[in-house]
Design an enzyme around this catalytic site. Structure first.
Site, PDB file in Angstrom:
ATOM      1  N   ALA A  57       0.876  -1.175   0.000  1.00  0.00           N
ATOM      2  CA  ALA A  57       0.000   0.000   0.000  1.00  0.00           C
ATOM      3  C   ALA A  57       0.909   1.220   0.000  1.00  0.00           C
ATOM      4  CB  ALA A  57      -0.913  -0.016   1.209  1.00  0.00           C
ATOM      5  N   VAL A  58       1.295   1.610  -1.187  1.00  0.00           N
ATOM      6  CA  VAL A  58       2.289   2.672  -1.357  1.00  0.00           C
ATOM      7  C   VAL A  58       1.586   3.917  -1.905  1.00  0.00           C
ATOM      8  CG1 VAL A  58       4.416   3.319  -2.556  1.00  0.00           C
ATOM      9  CG2 VAL A  58       4.097   0.965  -1.766  1.00  0.00           C
ATOM     10  N   GLY A  59       1.980   5.073  -1.381  1.00  0.00           N
ATOM     11  CA  GLY A  59       1.372   6.329  -1.844  1.00  0.00           C
ATOM     12  C   GLY A  59      -0.097   6.381  -1.485  1.00  0.00           C
ATOM     13  N   ARG A  60      -0.922   6.825  -2.438  1.00  0.00           N
ATOM     14  CA  ARG A  60      -2.348   7.035  -2.145  1.00  0.00           C
ATOM     15  C   ARG A  60      -3.137   5.728  -2.042  1.00  0.00           C
ATOM     16  NH1 ARG A  60      -2.139  11.327  -6.744  1.00  0.00           N
ATOM     17  NH2 ARG A  60      -0.868  12.865  -5.685  1.00  0.00           N
ATOM     18  N   TYR A  61      -2.520   4.625  -2.417  1.00  0.00           N
ATOM     19  CA  TYR A  61      -3.227   3.345  -2.306  1.00  0.00           C
ATOM     20  C   TYR A  61      -3.511   2.996  -0.848  1.00  0.00           C
ATOM     21  CZ  TYR A  61      -2.930   2.092  -7.241  1.00  0.00           C
ATOM     22  OH  TYR A  61      -3.100   2.058  -8.603  1.00  0.00           O
ATOM     23  N   VAL A  67      -3.598  -4.655  -3.210  1.00  0.00           N
ATOM     24  CA  VAL A  67      -4.376  -4.110  -2.094  1.00  0.00           C
ATOM     25  C   VAL A  67      -5.776  -3.668  -2.521  1.00  0.00           C
ATOM     26  CG1 VAL A  67      -3.634  -1.684  -2.312  1.00  0.00           C
ATOM     27  CG2 VAL A  67      -4.174  -2.641  -0.048  1.00  0.00           C
ATOM     28  N   ALA A  99     -10.100 -12.933 -14.345  1.00  0.00           N
ATOM     29  CA  ALA A  99     -11.546 -12.894 -14.566  1.00  0.00           C
ATOM     30  C   ALA A  99     -11.922 -12.428 -15.976  1.00  0.00           C
ATOM     31  CB  ALA A  99     -12.191 -11.976 -13.523  1.00  0.00           C
ATOM     32  N   THR A 105      -3.406 -11.349 -23.378  1.00  0.00           N
ATOM     33  CA  THR A 105      -2.497 -10.199 -23.555  1.00  0.00           C
ATOM     34  C   THR A 105      -1.097 -10.510 -23.027  1.00  0.00           C
ATOM     35  OG1 THR A 105      -3.369  -9.276 -21.495  1.00  0.00           O
ATOM     36  CG2 THR A 105      -4.312  -8.453 -23.553  1.00  0.00           C
ATOM     37  N   GLU A 111       2.816  -8.652 -14.228  1.00  0.00           N
ATOM     38  CA  GLU A 111       1.868  -9.692 -14.650  1.00  0.00           C
ATOM     39  C   GLU A 111       2.359 -10.445 -15.894  1.00  0.00           C
ATOM     40  OE1 GLU A 111      -2.497  -9.491 -13.918  1.00  0.00           O
ATOM     41  OE2 GLU A 111      -2.501  -9.043 -16.059  1.00  0.00           O
TER      42      GLU A 111
HETATM   43  C1  UD2 Z   1      -2.899  -4.987 -12.543  1.00  0.00           C
HETATM   44  C2  UD2 Z   1      -2.793  -6.216 -11.702  1.00  0.00           C
HETATM   45  C3  UD2 Z   1      -1.505  -6.134 -10.882  1.00  0.00           C
HETATM   46  C4  UD2 Z   1      -0.279  -5.889 -11.731  1.00  0.00           C
HETATM   47  C5  UD2 Z   1      -0.511  -4.638 -12.577  1.00  0.00           C
HETATM   48  C6  UD2 Z   1       0.635  -4.479 -13.563  1.00  0.00           C
HETATM   49  C7  UD2 Z   1      -5.231  -6.142 -11.090  1.00  0.00           C
HETATM   50  C8  UD2 Z   1      -6.206  -6.179  -9.950  1.00  0.00           C
HETATM   51  N1  UD2 Z   1      -3.915  -6.220 -10.770  1.00  0.00           N
HETATM   52  O1  UD2 Z   1      -3.062  -4.071 -11.555  1.00  0.00           O
HETATM   53  O2  UD2 Z   1      -1.336  -7.355 -10.177  1.00  0.00           O
HETATM   54  O3  UD2 Z   1      -0.008  -6.966 -12.552  1.00  0.00           O
HETATM   55  O4  UD2 Z   1      -1.730  -4.746 -13.336  1.00  0.00           O
HETATM   56  O5  UD2 Z   1       0.421  -3.368 -14.355  1.00  0.00           O
HETATM   57  O6  UD2 Z   1      -5.601  -6.102 -12.237  1.00  0.00           O
HETATM   58  N2  UD2 Z   1       0.538  -0.210  -5.754  1.00  0.00           N
HETATM   59  C9  UD2 Z   1       0.669   0.704  -4.693  1.00  0.00           C
HETATM   60  N3  UD2 Z   1       0.788   2.026  -5.008  1.00  0.00           N
HETATM   61  C10 UD2 Z   1       0.826   2.493  -6.281  1.00  0.00           C
HETATM   62  C11 UD2 Z   1       0.706   1.572  -7.334  1.00  0.00           C
HETATM   63  C12 UD2 Z   1       0.548   0.225  -7.044  1.00  0.00           C
HETATM   64  O7  UD2 Z   1       0.646   0.341  -3.538  1.00  0.00           O
HETATM   65  O8  UD2 Z   1       0.959   3.722  -6.471  1.00  0.00           O
HETATM   66  C13 UD2 Z   1       0.415  -1.642  -5.438  1.00  0.00           C
HETATM   67  C14 UD2 Z   1      -0.981  -1.957  -4.862  1.00  0.00           C
HETATM   68  O9  UD2 Z   1      -0.891  -3.066  -4.000  1.00  0.00           O
HETATM   69  C15 UD2 Z   1      -1.746  -2.288  -6.134  1.00  0.00           C
HETATM   70  C16 UD2 Z   1      -0.681  -3.078  -6.911  1.00  0.00           C
HETATM   71  O10 UD2 Z   1       0.553  -2.398  -6.628  1.00  0.00           O
HETATM   72  O11 UD2 Z   1      -2.911  -3.027  -5.864  1.00  0.00           O
HETATM   73  C17 UD2 Z   1      -0.902  -3.164  -8.433  1.00  0.00           C
HETATM   74  O12 UD2 Z   1      -1.043  -1.856  -8.978  1.00  0.00           O
HETATM   75  P1  UD2 Z   1      -2.446  -1.366  -9.576  1.00  0.00           P
HETATM   76  O13 UD2 Z   1      -3.539  -1.923  -8.718  1.00  0.00           O
HETATM   77  O14 UD2 Z   1      -2.409   0.068  -9.846  1.00  0.00           O
HETATM   78  O15 UD2 Z   1      -2.425  -2.009 -10.960  1.00  0.00           O
HETATM   79  P2  UD2 Z   1      -3.652  -2.695 -11.681  1.00  0.00           P
HETATM   80  O16 UD2 Z   1      -4.891  -2.638 -10.928  1.00  0.00           O
HETATM   81  O17 UD2 Z   1      -3.724  -2.231 -13.098  1.00  0.00           O
END
Ligand code: UD2
Length: 309
Positions: free
Chosen positions: A79-83, A170, A192, A203, A259
Protein backbone atom coordinates in the site's frame (compact mmCIF):
# COMPACT_ATOMS: atom_id res chain seq x y z
CA UNK A 1 -15.49 -30.47 4.22
CA UNK A 2 -17.36 -27.85 2.27
CA UNK A 3 -15.15 -27.63 -0.78
CA UNK A 4 -14.49 -29.89 -3.68
CA UNK A 5 -11.05 -29.85 -5.23
CA UNK A 6 -11.57 -31.53 -8.53
CA UNK A 7 -8.76 -33.10 -10.48
CA UNK A 8 -9.35 -32.39 -14.17
CA UNK A 9 -8.93 -35.95 -15.33
CA UNK A 10 -11.78 -37.20 -13.11
CA UNK A 11 -14.67 -35.53 -14.77
CA UNK A 12 -17.99 -35.53 -12.89
CA UNK A 13 -21.26 -35.79 -14.80
CA UNK A 14 -22.80 -32.53 -13.59
CA UNK A 15 -20.28 -30.02 -14.88
CA UNK A 16 -21.34 -26.39 -15.15
CA UNK A 17 -20.32 -24.41 -18.22
CA UNK A 18 -17.34 -22.95 -16.42
CA UNK A 19 -16.15 -26.32 -15.13
CA UNK A 20 -16.65 -27.82 -18.57
CA UNK A 21 -14.58 -25.04 -20.07
CA UNK A 22 -11.73 -25.58 -17.63
CA UNK A 23 -11.80 -29.32 -18.13
CA UNK A 24 -11.70 -28.92 -21.88
CA UNK A 25 -8.75 -26.55 -21.73
CA UNK A 26 -6.83 -28.80 -19.39
CA UNK A 27 -7.49 -31.84 -21.56
CA UNK A 28 -6.42 -29.96 -24.67
CA UNK A 29 -3.22 -28.92 -23.03
CA UNK A 30 -2.44 -32.41 -21.85
CA UNK A 31 -2.74 -33.63 -25.40
CA UNK A 32 -1.02 -30.72 -27.05
CA UNK A 33 2.14 -30.59 -24.93
CA UNK A 34 3.32 -34.17 -24.61
CA UNK A 35 6.98 -33.20 -24.20
CA UNK A 36 6.38 -30.94 -21.24
CA UNK A 37 6.16 -32.06 -17.66
CA UNK A 38 2.51 -32.90 -17.04
CA UNK A 39 0.98 -30.22 -14.83
CA UNK A 40 -0.86 -31.44 -11.79
CA UNK A 41 -3.37 -28.66 -12.07
CA UNK A 42 -6.23 -28.69 -9.67
CA UNK A 43 -9.16 -26.39 -9.91
CA UNK A 44 -11.29 -25.22 -7.08
CA UNK A 45 -14.78 -24.68 -8.34
CA UNK A 46 -18.16 -23.70 -6.99
CA UNK A 47 -20.76 -26.37 -6.71
CA UNK A 48 -24.35 -25.86 -5.71
CA UNK A 49 -24.40 -28.24 -2.76
CA UNK A 50 -21.31 -26.84 -1.06
CA UNK A 51 -22.57 -23.31 -1.61
CA UNK A 52 -25.83 -24.06 0.16
CA UNK A 53 -23.78 -25.66 2.89
CA UNK A 54 -21.55 -22.59 3.06
CA UNK A 55 -24.54 -20.31 3.41
CA UNK A 56 -25.92 -22.32 6.31
CA UNK A 57 -22.73 -22.83 8.28
CA UNK A 58 -19.46 -21.08 8.82
CA UNK A 59 -17.05 -23.67 7.35
CA UNK A 60 -14.11 -22.09 9.10
CA UNK A 61 -15.46 -23.30 12.41
CA UNK A 62 -15.13 -26.89 11.22
CA UNK A 63 -11.99 -26.53 9.17
CA UNK A 64 -9.25 -28.50 10.85
CA UNK A 65 -7.12 -29.17 7.79
CA UNK A 66 -4.43 -26.79 9.06
CA UNK A 67 -3.87 -29.05 12.06
CA UNK A 68 -3.03 -31.90 9.71
CA UNK A 69 -0.81 -29.71 7.52
CA UNK A 70 0.60 -27.55 10.33
CA UNK A 71 -0.01 -24.61 8.08
CA UNK A 72 0.73 -21.01 8.73
CA UNK A 73 0.38 -18.25 6.20
CA UNK A 74 2.15 -14.98 5.50
CA UNK A 75 0.09 -12.53 3.43
CA UNK A 76 2.04 -9.79 1.66
CA UNK A 77 0.29 -6.64 0.50
CA UNK A 78 1.65 -3.32 -0.77
CA UNK A 79 0.00 0.00 0.00
CA UNK A 80 2.29 2.67 -1.36
CA UNK A 81 1.37 6.33 -1.84
CA UNK A 82 -2.35 7.03 -2.14
CA UNK A 83 -3.23 3.34 -2.31
CA UNK A 84 -2.92 3.19 1.48
CA UNK A 85 -5.74 5.62 2.24
CA UNK A 86 -7.88 4.34 -0.59
CA UNK A 87 -7.76 0.58 0.01
CA UNK A 88 -5.75 -0.82 2.92
CA UNK A 89 -8.35 -0.54 5.68
CA UNK A 90 -11.06 -2.34 3.69
CA UNK A 91 -8.60 -4.98 2.53
CA UNK A 92 -7.41 -5.83 6.05
CA UNK A 93 -10.79 -5.71 7.77
CA UNK A 94 -12.33 -7.95 5.13
CA UNK A 95 -9.32 -10.32 5.28
CA UNK A 96 -9.92 -10.73 9.00
CA UNK A 97 -13.46 -11.82 8.17
CA UNK A 98 -12.65 -14.28 5.40
CA UNK A 99 -8.98 -15.12 4.80
CA UNK A 100 -7.71 -18.43 6.22
CA UNK A 101 -9.68 -17.95 9.40
CA UNK A 102 -8.63 -21.23 10.93
CA UNK A 103 -4.91 -20.57 10.49
CA UNK A 104 -2.19 -18.47 12.06
CA UNK A 105 -1.76 -15.56 9.63
CA UNK A 106 0.64 -12.64 9.60
CA UNK A 107 -0.01 -9.67 7.33
CA UNK A 108 3.15 -8.14 5.92
CA UNK A 109 2.14 -4.61 4.94
CA UNK A 110 4.71 -2.84 2.76
CA UNK A 111 4.30 0.91 2.63
CA UNK A 112 6.18 4.17 2.40
CA UNK A 113 4.06 5.61 5.24
CA UNK A 114 4.11 3.13 8.15
CA UNK A 115 2.60 5.67 10.52
CA UNK A 116 -0.62 5.71 8.47
CA UNK A 117 -1.30 1.97 8.60
CA UNK A 118 -4.67 1.50 10.34
CA UNK A 119 -4.73 -0.20 13.70
CA UNK A 120 -6.93 -3.21 12.96
CA UNK A 121 -8.18 -5.49 15.73
CA UNK A 122 -6.82 -8.93 14.86
CA UNK A 123 -8.07 -12.33 15.95
CA UNK A 124 -5.85 -14.54 18.15
CA UNK A 125 -2.83 -16.04 16.35
CA UNK A 126 -3.04 -13.30 13.73
CA UNK A 127 -0.45 -10.56 13.50
CA UNK A 128 0.60 -7.65 11.37
CA UNK A 129 4.08 -6.48 10.45
CA UNK A 130 4.53 -3.14 8.79
CA UNK A 131 7.64 -2.80 6.63
CA UNK A 132 8.82 0.46 5.17
CA UNK A 133 9.62 0.49 1.45
CA UNK A 134 10.90 3.09 -0.94
CA UNK A 135 8.28 4.77 -3.10
CA UNK A 136 9.28 4.49 -6.72
CA UNK A 137 8.22 7.47 -8.79
CA UNK A 138 6.63 5.42 -11.59
CA UNK A 139 3.58 3.28 -10.69
CA UNK A 140 4.90 0.61 -13.03
CA UNK A 141 8.01 0.31 -10.85
CA UNK A 142 5.95 0.24 -7.64
CA UNK A 143 4.10 -2.73 -9.10
CA UNK A 144 7.14 -4.54 -10.57
CA UNK A 145 9.56 -4.02 -7.71
CA UNK A 146 7.21 -5.86 -5.38
CA UNK A 147 8.92 -9.02 -6.63
CA UNK A 148 12.25 -7.95 -5.14
CA UNK A 149 10.70 -6.94 -1.81
CA UNK A 150 8.73 -10.18 -1.56
CA UNK A 151 11.85 -12.23 -2.21
CA UNK A 152 13.82 -10.33 0.44
CA UNK A 153 11.03 -10.63 3.02
CA UNK A 154 10.83 -14.38 2.42
CA UNK A 155 14.58 -14.74 2.83
CA UNK A 156 14.91 -12.65 5.98
CA UNK A 157 11.65 -13.41 7.81
CA UNK A 158 8.94 -15.48 6.25
CA UNK A 159 10.86 -18.69 5.55
CA UNK A 160 11.66 -19.09 9.24
CA UNK A 161 8.06 -18.88 10.45
CA UNK A 162 5.61 -19.77 7.71
CA UNK A 163 4.86 -22.63 5.41
CA UNK A 164 2.85 -20.64 2.85
CA UNK A 165 2.97 -17.15 1.38
CA UNK A 166 0.15 -15.39 -0.46
CA UNK A 167 0.83 -12.13 -2.31
CA UNK A 168 -2.09 -9.76 -2.92
CA UNK A 169 -2.83 -6.47 -4.64
CA UNK A 170 -4.38 -4.11 -2.09
CA UNK A 171 -7.25 -2.82 -4.23
CA UNK A 172 -9.47 -5.76 -3.42
CA UNK A 173 -12.07 -6.75 -0.82
CA UNK A 174 -12.78 -10.20 0.58
CA UNK A 175 -16.46 -11.09 0.41
CA UNK A 176 -16.53 -14.81 1.12
CA UNK A 177 -14.53 -17.73 2.38
CA UNK A 178 -10.93 -17.76 1.14
CA UNK A 179 -9.68 -20.72 3.11
CA UNK A 180 -7.36 -23.70 3.21
CA UNK A 181 -8.78 -25.07 -0.05
CA UNK A 182 -6.70 -22.37 -1.78
CA UNK A 183 -3.40 -23.54 -0.29
CA UNK A 184 -0.96 -25.38 -2.50
CA UNK A 185 2.70 -25.67 -3.40
CA UNK A 186 2.32 -23.16 -6.21
CA UNK A 187 -0.94 -21.26 -6.57
CA UNK A 188 -2.06 -19.18 -9.56
CA UNK A 189 -5.30 -17.42 -10.39
CA UNK A 190 -7.29 -17.36 -13.63
CA UNK A 191 -7.86 -13.76 -14.69
CA UNK A 192 -11.55 -12.89 -14.57
CA UNK A 193 -11.46 -11.05 -17.88
CA UNK A 194 -9.74 -13.82 -19.82
CA UNK A 195 -10.82 -17.22 -18.56
CA UNK A 196 -13.51 -17.61 -21.21
CA UNK A 197 -11.59 -16.04 -24.06
CA UNK A 198 -9.68 -17.89 -26.78
CA UNK A 199 -5.91 -17.96 -26.33
CA UNK A 200 -5.21 -15.60 -29.19
CA UNK A 201 -6.86 -12.85 -27.15
CA UNK A 202 -4.58 -13.31 -24.14
CA UNK A 203 -2.50 -10.20 -23.55
CA UNK A 204 0.87 -11.91 -23.17
CA UNK A 205 3.92 -9.84 -23.90
CA UNK A 206 4.57 -10.10 -27.66
CA UNK A 207 7.82 -8.19 -27.82
CA UNK A 208 10.69 -10.62 -28.53
CA UNK A 209 13.08 -8.18 -26.84
CA UNK A 210 11.37 -8.65 -23.46
CA UNK A 211 12.10 -11.57 -21.16
CA UNK A 212 8.33 -11.87 -20.72
CA UNK A 213 7.84 -12.60 -24.43
CA UNK A 214 5.51 -15.51 -25.09
CA UNK A 215 4.44 -16.91 -28.42
CA UNK A 216 1.87 -19.14 -26.85
CA UNK A 217 0.66 -20.14 -23.39
CA UNK A 218 -2.07 -22.05 -21.63
CA UNK A 219 -3.98 -19.69 -19.36
CA UNK A 220 -3.90 -15.99 -18.65
CA UNK A 221 -3.00 -15.63 -15.00
CA UNK A 222 -3.82 -12.62 -12.86
CA UNK A 223 -0.98 -11.12 -10.83
CA UNK A 224 -3.34 -9.72 -8.19
CA UNK A 225 -2.97 -13.02 -6.28
CA UNK A 226 -0.30 -15.68 -6.30
CA UNK A 227 1.09 -17.89 -3.61
CA UNK A 228 2.40 -21.23 -2.51
CA UNK A 229 5.03 -22.68 -0.24
CA UNK A 230 7.62 -20.06 0.70
CA UNK A 231 10.36 -21.69 -1.38
CA UNK A 232 8.22 -21.78 -4.52
CA UNK A 233 7.08 -18.19 -4.10
CA UNK A 234 10.69 -17.13 -3.60
CA UNK A 235 11.72 -18.89 -6.82
CA UNK A 236 8.88 -17.15 -8.66
CA UNK A 237 9.70 -13.70 -7.22
CA UNK A 238 13.43 -14.10 -7.96
CA UNK A 239 12.81 -15.23 -11.53
CA UNK A 240 10.35 -12.40 -12.25
CA UNK A 241 12.62 -9.82 -10.65
CA UNK A 242 15.63 -10.99 -12.68
CA UNK A 243 13.59 -10.83 -15.89
CA UNK A 244 12.29 -7.37 -15.01
CA UNK A 245 15.87 -6.16 -14.42
CA UNK A 246 17.09 -7.75 -17.65
CA UNK A 247 14.37 -5.83 -19.46
CA UNK A 248 15.46 -2.60 -17.78
CA UNK A 249 19.04 -3.17 -18.93
CA UNK A 250 17.75 -3.74 -22.44
CA UNK A 251 15.46 -0.71 -22.20
CA UNK A 252 12.19 -2.60 -22.64
CA UNK A 253 9.15 -2.97 -20.40
CA UNK A 254 6.71 -5.84 -20.61
CA UNK A 255 3.17 -5.02 -21.68
CA UNK A 256 1.54 -5.79 -18.31
CA UNK A 257 4.65 -5.33 -16.19
CA UNK A 258 4.98 -7.90 -13.37
CA UNK A 259 1.87 -9.69 -14.65
CA UNK A 260 3.56 -10.42 -18.01
CA UNK A 261 6.60 -11.88 -16.24
CA UNK A 262 4.37 -13.89 -13.93
CA UNK A 263 2.54 -15.37 -16.92
CA UNK A 264 5.84 -16.38 -18.49
CA UNK A 265 6.97 -17.96 -15.22
CA UNK A 266 3.78 -20.01 -14.80
CA UNK A 267 4.00 -21.13 -18.44
CA UNK A 268 7.46 -22.53 -17.77
CA UNK A 269 6.80 -23.70 -14.19
CA UNK A 270 3.24 -24.95 -13.97
CA UNK A 271 1.29 -24.06 -10.84
CA UNK A 272 0.03 -26.96 -8.76
CA UNK A 273 -3.24 -25.21 -7.94
CA UNK A 274 -5.35 -23.01 -10.15
CA UNK A 275 -7.91 -20.75 -8.51
CA UNK A 276 -11.15 -19.94 -10.26
CA UNK A 277 -11.91 -16.23 -10.95
CA UNK A 278 -14.35 -16.36 -8.06
CA UNK A 279 -11.20 -15.77 -6.00
CA UNK A 280 -10.73 -12.37 -7.65
CA UNK A 281 -13.84 -11.22 -9.43
CA UNK A 282 -14.55 -7.97 -11.19
CA UNK A 283 -18.20 -7.08 -10.67
CA UNK A 284 -18.28 -5.02 -13.82
CA UNK A 285 -18.17 -8.25 -15.86
CA UNK A 286 -21.68 -8.82 -17.10
CA UNK A 287 -21.69 -12.49 -18.02
CA UNK A 288 -21.25 -14.06 -14.58
CA UNK A 289 -23.78 -16.87 -14.37
CA UNK A 290 -21.00 -19.41 -13.84
CA UNK A 291 -19.58 -17.50 -10.87
CA UNK A 292 -21.83 -18.44 -7.98
CA UNK A 293 -19.69 -17.22 -5.11
CA UNK A 294 -17.51 -14.15 -5.19
CA UNK A 295 -14.85 -14.60 -2.55
CA UNK A 296 -12.82 -11.52 -3.37
CA UNK A 297 -13.80 -8.60 -5.57
CA UNK A 298 -11.87 -5.85 -7.27
CA UNK A 299 -12.31 -2.51 -5.54
CA UNK A 300 -13.19 0.41 -7.81
CA UNK A 301 -10.07 1.63 -9.57
CA UNK A 302 -9.25 5.28 -9.82
CA UNK A 303 -5.94 5.40 -11.60
CA UNK A 304 -6.00 9.14 -12.33
CA UNK A 305 -6.39 10.13 -8.69
CA UNK A 306 -4.30 7.38 -7.09
CA UNK A 307 -1.27 6.86 -9.30
CA UNK A 308 1.30 9.55 -8.89
CA UNK A 309 2.79 11.21 -11.90
C1 UD2 B 1 -2.90 -4.99 -12.54
C2 UD2 B 1 -2.79 -6.22 -11.70
C3 UD2 B 1 -1.50 -6.13 -10.88
C4 UD2 B 1 -0.28 -5.89 -11.73
C5 UD2 B 1 -0.51 -4.64 -12.58
C6 UD2 B 1 0.64 -4.48 -13.56
C7 UD2 B 1 -5.23 -6.14 -11.09
C8 UD2 B 1 -6.21 -6.18 -9.95
N1 UD2 B 1 -3.91 -6.22 -10.77
O1 UD2 B 1 -3.06 -4.07 -11.55
O2 UD2 B 1 -1.34 -7.35 -10.18
O3 UD2 B 1 -0.01 -6.97 -12.55
O4 UD2 B 1 -1.73 -4.75 -13.34
O5 UD2 B 1 0.42 -3.37 -14.35
O6 UD2 B 1 -5.60 -6.10 -12.24
N2 UD2 B 1 0.54 -0.21 -5.75
C9 UD2 B 1 0.67 0.70 -4.69
N3 UD2 B 1 0.79 2.03 -5.01
C10 UD2 B 1 0.83 2.49 -6.28
C11 UD2 B 1 0.71 1.57 -7.33
C12 UD2 B 1 0.55 0.23 -7.04
O7 UD2 B 1 0.65 0.34 -3.54
O8 UD2 B 1 0.96 3.72 -6.47
C13 UD2 B 1 0.42 -1.64 -5.44
C14 UD2 B 1 -0.98 -1.96 -4.86
O9 UD2 B 1 -0.89 -3.07 -4.00
C15 UD2 B 1 -1.75 -2.29 -6.13
C16 UD2 B 1 -0.68 -3.08 -6.91
O10 UD2 B 1 0.55 -2.40 -6.63
O11 UD2 B 1 -2.91 -3.03 -5.86
C17 UD2 B 1 -0.90 -3.16 -8.43
O12 UD2 B 1 -1.04 -1.86 -8.98
P1 UD2 B 1 -2.45 -1.37 -9.58
O13 UD2 B 1 -3.54 -1.92 -8.72
O14 UD2 B 1 -2.41 0.07 -9.85
O15 UD2 B 1 -2.43 -2.01 -10.96
P2 UD2 B 1 -3.65 -2.69 -11.68
O16 UD2 B 1 -4.89 -2.64 -10.93
O17 UD2 B 1 -3.72 -2.23 -13.10
Amino acid sequence: MCCIIQHPTKRPHNFSYHQEFLFMKMSMREHSTPMRARPQVQTYTSWKAPIIWERMFDPNLYDQSHVQHQSSVALTVFAVGRYLDAYLNTFLISAEQHFMLALPVTYYVFTDQPEKVPNIKLAPKRNMKVMKVEKHSRWQDISMMRMKTISEAIETEIRHQFKYVFCFDVDQEFKGRFGTEALGDSVALLHAHFYKLPKDMFTYDRNPKSKAFMETGDYYYHAAIFGGSWDNVKKLADACYLSIMDDKINDVEALWHDESHLNKYFWLHKPSRLLSPEYCWDRSIGNNRDIEVTRLIWAPKNYVALRDA
